[in-house]
Scaffold this active site. Structure first.
Site: not given
Length: 310
Positions: A14, A19, A135
């Site tokens: 975050g 984020g 990914k």
């Protein structure tokens, strides 16, 4: 009519680039919002200031680490949705998140660290290819474990690419000459970071995005490099000198340049030479498009974005 409660959201990563937008938007949207923070982050003056801002939004700080399974599991058991925005060096560490979600058994949705281009469609060269492959690996693992997910494809971060129009080391758009990747004709997609966060938080409780890939394709922001240059020229009333970086030139720099530059240029090759950002249709039932799902969201257009630079 019973109004369903908004989900509790945990954001891992975050304090990072994208984020922080998600933490703010989640909290301001009325979601009970949690951020997993390393205690060492508090020693970073810049991050510490950001954490104070999170507190002012009512965000619950949970101290832990993606590599500490105990703290991860404890955090995940407190929420309904997990959003990961970890950087490239921690992509593989998301295996720990998957394990913790599986063990906790309470998560309604996992959004892994995507927030870029669709890695199942991109034809990237190294070193970007290896990054994209990580990914892809995480995607397949999520699916194999039967974890409910949404993959968020936002394409280019507007604030990353547009301020200098892709000109290395520049801080503002060019006023004299511009380097264009390839022939400048393939279309690419640009989304403002605040809009990325808005669409993402809209999607977390939406059944239409469950086990889907959410593509962000604002119609006014699907533009070729040449079209963006032309738009900028119109705003400043001046024609720029154009230098075209051929595919051969890009490939040579990717082979010989320093690693961060090589990675960025390899991604630029995928987007501006191959056209991998926008050269395919969003295919239902696995793909959905954000501006179609959420037409009430007013996104920032590329045209509007450049007004502040004139």
């Amino acid at each position: 009519m019973v109004v369903s409660e908004k989900s509790k959201i945990l954001i891992i990563g975050g304090t990072g680039y994208i984020g922080k937008y998600l933490v703010e938007t989640s909290a301001k949207s009325g979601h009970p919002t949690f951020a997993l923070i390393r205690e060492s982050t508090l020693k970073n003056p810049e991050k510490s200031k950001l954490i104070d801002t999170f507190k002012s939004y009512g965000v619950t700080l949970l101290f832990g680490d993606i590599s500490n399974q105990e703290s991860l599991l404890k955090a995940i058991k407190q929420v309904d949705v997990v959003i990961s925005t970890v950087g490239g060096q921690q992509f593989t560490d998301q295996v720990n998140i998957i394990k913790a979600i599986k063990e906790a058994g309470n998560i309604k949705r996992f959004l892994p660290s995507e927030f870029g281009f669709d890695v199942d469609h991109a034809r990237a060269i190294e070193p970007a290819a290896s990054l994209f492959a990580l990914k892809v690996r995480i995607r397949r693992m999520i699916e194999a474990e039967g974890i409910p997910y949404t993959y968020v494809i936002c394409n280019w971060f507007a604030d990353f690419f547009l301020p200098n129009l892709g000109q290395l080391e520049a801080k503002t758009p060019p006023r004299d000459k511009v380097v264009i990747f390839g022939d400048g004709n393939p279309k690419a997609i640009y989304v403002k970071e605040e809009d990325i966060a808005t669409y993402t938080i809209e999607a977390v409780d939406d059944p239409r995005t469950l086990n889907k890939t959410l593509h962000m394709r604002p119609p006014a922001n699907i533009l070729s490099f040449n079209e963006i240059v032309s738009l900028w020229e119109d705003k400043i009333g001046k024609t720029l000198e154009k230098l075209y970086l051929s595919e051969e030139d890009i490939l040579q720099i990717v082979q010989e340049g320093p690693l961060p530059l090589r990675t960025n240029l390899a991604i630029c090759h995928s987007v501006f030479v191959n056209g991998d950002s926008a050269n395919f249709e969003v295919q239902p039932p696995t793909g959905v498009e954000a501006t179609e799902l959420y037409p009430k969201v007013k996104y920032t257009t590329v045209d509007e974005f450049y007004n502040k630079f004139v």
